[in-house]
Every structure is written in C-alpha cells, then in structure tokens.
Design a protein around this motif. Sequence first.
Motif, short mmCIF file in Angstrom:
data_model
loop_
_atom_site.label_atom_id
_atom_site.label_comp_id
_atom_site.label_asym_id
_atom_site.label_seq_id
_atom_site.Cartn_x
_atom_site.Cartn_y
_atom_site.Cartn_z
N PRO A 60 5.77 30.94 42.85
CA PRO A 60 5.07 30.11 43.84
C PRO A 60 4.03 30.91 44.62
N LEU A 69 15.06 25.67 46.74
CA LEU A 69 13.71 26.15 47.06
C LEU A 69 12.74 25.85 45.93
N THR A 70 13.21 25.92 44.69
CA THR A 70 12.34 25.65 43.53
C THR A 70 12.15 24.16 43.31
N ARG A 106 5.90 23.54 47.27
CA ARG A 106 5.62 24.91 46.83
C ARG A 106 5.26 25.86 47.96
N TRP A 120 8.28 27.36 49.85
CA TRP A 120 8.96 28.28 48.94
C TRP A 120 8.16 29.57 48.81
N ARG A 158 9.54 33.11 50.07
CA ARG A 158 9.67 34.18 49.08
C ARG A 158 9.09 35.48 49.60
N TYR A 197 19.98 21.50 43.38
CA TYR A 197 20.12 22.92 43.72
C TYR A 197 20.88 23.70 42.64
N TRP A 248 17.25 26.19 38.18
CA TRP A 248 16.13 26.98 38.69
C TRP A 248 14.87 26.41 38.06
N ASP A 255 11.83 26.72 38.38
CA ASP A 255 10.69 27.58 38.08
C ASP A 255 10.81 28.28 36.73
N CYS A 290 16.06 31.21 57.11
CA CYS A 290 15.90 31.01 55.67
C CYS A 290 16.82 29.89 55.19
N ILE A 317 15.91 26.41 53.12
CA ILE A 317 16.62 25.99 51.92
C ILE A 317 17.13 24.56 52.08
N SER A 321 14.26 22.03 51.93
CA SER A 321 13.82 21.79 50.56
C SER A 321 14.81 20.91 49.81
#
Length: 787
Positions: A318, A383-384, A388, A391, A395, A448, A451, A453, A525, A529, A532
Amino acid sequence: MAEAHQAVGFQFTVRPDGVDIKLSQEVIKNIYHSGVTAWKKKAIQFKNGVLTGVYPASPSSWLIVVIAMMSSLYIHIDPSLGMIDAIKDNLPHSRDCMSVQTRAVLSSVLFATGLWLFLIYLLRYALKALLSYHGWIFESHGKMSTSTRVWLSLVKMLSGRRPLLYSFQASLPRLPVPSVKDTIHRYLKSVRPLLDNEQYNQMEILAYDFKNSIAAQLQRYLILKSWWATNYVSDWWEEYIYLRGRGPIMVNSNFYVMDLLYITPTHRQAARVGNVVHAMLQYRRKLERGEHAPLRALGTVPMCSTQMERMFNTTRIPGIETDIVQHLTDRKHLVVYHKGRFFQVWLYTGGRHLLPSELETQFQRILNDTSEPQPGELKLAALTAGNRVPWARARVKYFSQGVNKVSLDAIESAALFLTLDDEPQGYDPTKTNSLDTYAKSLLHGKCYDRWFDKSVTLISYTNGKMGINAEHSWADAPIVGHMWEYVLATDCFHLGYTEEGHCKGDVNKGLPQPTRLQWKFPAECQEIIESSYLLAKQIADDVDFHGCLFTEFGKGLIKKCRTSPDAFIQLALQLAQFRDQGVFCLTYESSMTRMFRDGRTETVRSCTAEAVAFVRAMGDAGKTNAQRLGLFWKAADKHQNMYRLAMTGSGIDRHLFCLYIVSKYLGADSPFLKKVLSEPWKLSTSQTPQQQLSLVDINKFPKYVGAGGGFGPVADDGYGVSYIIVGENLITFHISSKFSCPDTDSYRFGQHIQKAMLDIQALFKPENDKIVEHGKHVHLENGKKHI
C-alpha cells in the motif's frame, strides 16, 4: 527450543590444549544438499534461458552452421562472399599470436555465429509477421480457408519443436493502436440501443467535437508510446485501474476460484493442504524454470505468458497515492493464518521441497496449537481489506521497525498466504445456498482471515475443501485458473492419499516446529485495525451472492445448434437482464488480448442493437419462433464479431481509456472522454476458460470438474456474473449484487438466467422448421440443421 538446536551447525569449546570442535552432521548434510540444489536450479535456469533466447533455433543448430562453414574451407567454396576473408584480414597477424590456419578457423566460426544469429532474428521477425495476421479468427467455425491452412502450416514450421513457456515472447506482435475514427464509430454504435434520440444526438456531438479537436494530438502520443513500450495499454491499466485505487480491494477488486465441485479427495484438512501446497510448489518450480508449455490457440498460435511471472512471492504494497506490486524470487516459506494466529512454515529441507506428508505434519501442528492471539493480532489482516491510505500510513508508522517489521516482512515475502479456516464449506446438493456461502467465504471470509494484498491466498476448510482468493492487479483470472487446473489434477491423479485420507509417504517428525510471528501493537494501531474491519464488514455484509448450476444442457447441445457457446450465454444474459430490470444496460464482457506481447484484457460491449432486437422479439407475442431465431443468429454473429475484434486489438474501451490518460497528462479537458469513462457497467460479465483439457479426461472422470470462480458486483445497482462452461453438460454461474440496492436480487437473476437459457434452446426444437438463417432456408430435424 528444538528449532534453536537444529539451527546450530557446529559447537566449539576452548580448552588449554586447543579448541574442541563438534560438527552436526545432519545440519552440514542439509547445507550441502541445499547448495547442490541451488546450483542445479541455476544451471537449469541458465540452460532454459539459453534455449528461450535462441528460439526458434536451438544451440545444436549453431554447431551445424559452424561445421558447414568449416567444411567450406576444405572444398574451396566461399558461401560468405568474401566476408570470412575480410574477418581473417582484420584478426591479429602476428605468428606468436595466431597462425594463418587458426585465423581461418576463427574467422569461419565468427562468421557462422553471426549468420546463425541473423537467421534467428530473421525467423523471429518472420514468425512475428505471421502472428500479426488475424484473419483466421474471423472465419466461420469449422470452415478453414486455404490461405489460413497455408498460414497455419507456416506458423507451425517456424515455431520450432518443444517450446518453453517464454519461447514465443520475442515473436509476439505489439498491440496495435486503432484509429480514432474507427473507435468513435464503434463506440457510437455500441451506445445507440441504450440512448434515446436526444441523448444519442448529444453524445454524437461530443464525439465529433473530440475527434475534430484534440483527438489527433492525443493519438500521436499514444502511437509514440506503442512504438516505445511493449504494450501501450497494460502498464497504465495496472496502475490507474488497480494500483491507484484508494478504496478497499476486498470484494471490489479481488476475485476467487473454487475447488472441485462434486469431489473432495480427502476430508482431512491438513492432508488436503499438504498435497495442494506441494503441487503448487511443483508448479512454481516449473514456472521459475520456464518449463510449462505455452498456451496456444488452435494448438499453434501462442499466447503471451508475461502475467505468469508474478504468480508467487508477490504482494501489493500500500501507498499514499498509489500502491506498488512487489515481486521477489526464490522464497522458501509461506505464512499460515489459523484462529487469529500467524505462523511461518519453511517449505524446504535439505535442498528439496517438503514432501506432502511433511507438509501435512506441519499444518496439523498448527491446527493442534491452542495458543491465544496476541493483542491486535486476530483482526490484523483487516488492514488489507479496508481503505488503502489508512493501511499505508499505519504500515509506515507501526510496521517499520521491531518485531512488527520482521513479521510483516515474513508475510509480504512469503511464496503465498494460507488460511486454515475453522468451518466447512463447499457445494452441498442438499442445501440450496451452499454455493452462495462458499463463494462469500472465498471472496471476503470474515474480512480479517485473508491477506488480500497477497497475489494468492490459499483457503482451506475443515471438511477438506479448498479455494483461492487472488489479488487482481498483477494478473487476470485465466492465469490463476491455469495454475489451479494443474494443482487439482496433480493432487487427485498424481499425489493421491492413503486409505485413511493422509498424504502418502513417511511421516517426518524431526522437522522444526512452525514459528509464531510476533506482534506488538499500541492502542492507536488497534483502533485503525478495528476501523478497517468495520468498513470491510459493511462491504461484505452487503454482498448478495448466488451460485447457480445449470445442468439442463451445456456446450455439447449448444454446439449442435451451430453457434458459439459464449454468444449463446451472453444473449441469455441480455434476455435475463431485460426481464429482471425492464431496461437494457451497458454490459461489460471481458476478453483477452494475450495474442499480443504483454496483453491483458479488452471489453466486449455485449448489449448490441442486434441483441436488443432479439430480446424484444422474445417478449413480442406477434413474433414467430422462426423470426426470433433469425434475430438470434444475427445477434450471435454480431457478438462473435465484436469478440474477435476485441481479441485482435480493435476494441473500444482500452483505446479510449489510454486517450483519456494522455489527456490528463497534457491537462487537456475532453467532455467526451470524461463522459465515456464515467459510464457505469450495470451488467459486468466474464467467462472462466478451461485451458488444459488434457489434464483430466472429463468423459472418464465426469465428477472431477471445477466450479470456476467469480467476483463482486461492479455497480451499486447492477450485477456481476461469472460463468464457466464445464464439459458438455454443465454451466456454472456466479452472480453477485448488493443487498442495499432494492432493484437487484442475485437469486432472482439466477432464475431469470435459467429460464432465458431454456427459452433460447426451445427455439431450436424440431417443430420450429423452415426458419431463416442468414437468408438461407433451413430445416430442423432432431435438433440439427440441414441446409
């Protein structure tokens, strides 16, 4: 810790009389085998690189040319027309350096090598010129002209023997840039049935204003790019359609692929994953070495293989303004998600892949692990699934150092991502919605536990069923489908299972335990999460999915009607859409452009004037079946022609898209291009092709058929439809829409599709005789036409 002891290759103790060194023979043996395997891999890659580099010639042909030139020295014939003597005269004359005989031999070898390279390039350009001809694709099915037969023979002759995966890349033609005039003409024809007279006149004015103003300037830049780049569309398509999108890629971009429909080879979750992962590693090894056979239309015309390069070891990273696709080489681990925990599993031991039984052991260890997730770990992958930009910022802020960085690097550098789900899925004929829940699980899961990405997320269920969720920017669905066909066939027909359902082979209990990835998330953080996750869950809950198995007939009967199965289904979709919504809409059908270098896709605008006329006739009581069938033939022919135009570089939408990108670079405003690019595709369709029919004999094993895959709805008030024509008697539809739209219903649309298929098929029944097909009188007997 067992893994810590395994990692120690030697120990030493300092004593008064010297140093006592103790070597671990097992570790040293593994190191040796790893080195040997690595060098073998490099040697094979080098050899295959040479074979691909000189294709369609072979290294042995160089020796033949050299021997021929050397022989000419002894029979006093100079085929080089004096060039060998010229080379010899320019070599060093000193006796101490080179004798006359040596110079004569060396000059012959140099000339022969130059001649050999020249012939290679000549063959390549001749093959490229032949592959630039696409007249064969416009010929009627089953009717091949003499010129096409000659052309096919020449292509076969120049294609050489046993090509590797990338052998044809240098011979593939570039995607041509259509003329602005032709594109605008085809565009206006495509929207005419969707607009009333006033709307069409306005669009016509916009189109001709564009053509007479900045179109020529934009076209010049596009032609310049087509000369410089290998493909004038693909890099911009990847960047602007996928990587610059700032919204969630879950549902909106990623797609899924299902397992075998009727067969589950074993109900042991760890065993099934062991076989499938091992088969994927075999596929990856052949891919890295370029040993897969290239896909070829008609068994002769090669397709571009570029997209396959990034299948494994690839992650979408991202960014604030745009994402990037990170592709690594030779990754030796995968990452597993199970009940909120992340594990790293090594895929090699002693320089070889883990065997299926060894992989089963590793995955069973994860399934047996009862440890709890760390704070924030459970929903980390959300997050993925969200927007974007949050995230990307998270990151940089929370994953750039410490244990978070190490663990994230493990995920992003993994060969693939594996989710061991804690629930069963798959097709169950006793449950009406089993395909629906299966599709939604593959598409978004719990939001969740995938993944999103990763290029490939492999998903395993407790009952042994499997599936894939794939990120879309790096490649299109047929690329993933090609790999999945190989994996399923290898799993079922080559690897197999024991009578108890375990992987075959001895159980190796000496493997190091899978490693838990460690995380440390501050409260801020964890809030990102959770945010998202909530956004992703809202998207997932809105997806209305329906899987529809059409078993009344399939490709076999459609072909007996002497029409394209794809055209038949697309017209059925138009009929279903009109019955469902009462209006026609802009329709997207994906076609491929892989006959060109770096080609990806083009759009076929399936809602044509001919299709509209046919659909209206189906609802007009004043029309006879003979008249309806005549309109069907016209609509089917039109669709096939448009599909062929799209495949051969004469589509509409990619050209207009690239003209729009150029206009943005130049800061030139175009109301026409802005209008075209903003039009919604309320019906988005795609066919999942079967590409390797030789892997499984469907006639012998009719139950070993895949269920295809699908994607989320493209428009808020429309439908997404993916379909796969399996064998001769099955068509599977994957239908998506949104619950939030009161006008759509995926199950209802599935019923409309089934009825439309049957209604069209009924037009071909024997009682509908004396119909008119392309101006010829045709009589139907037993469902077959006789002219």
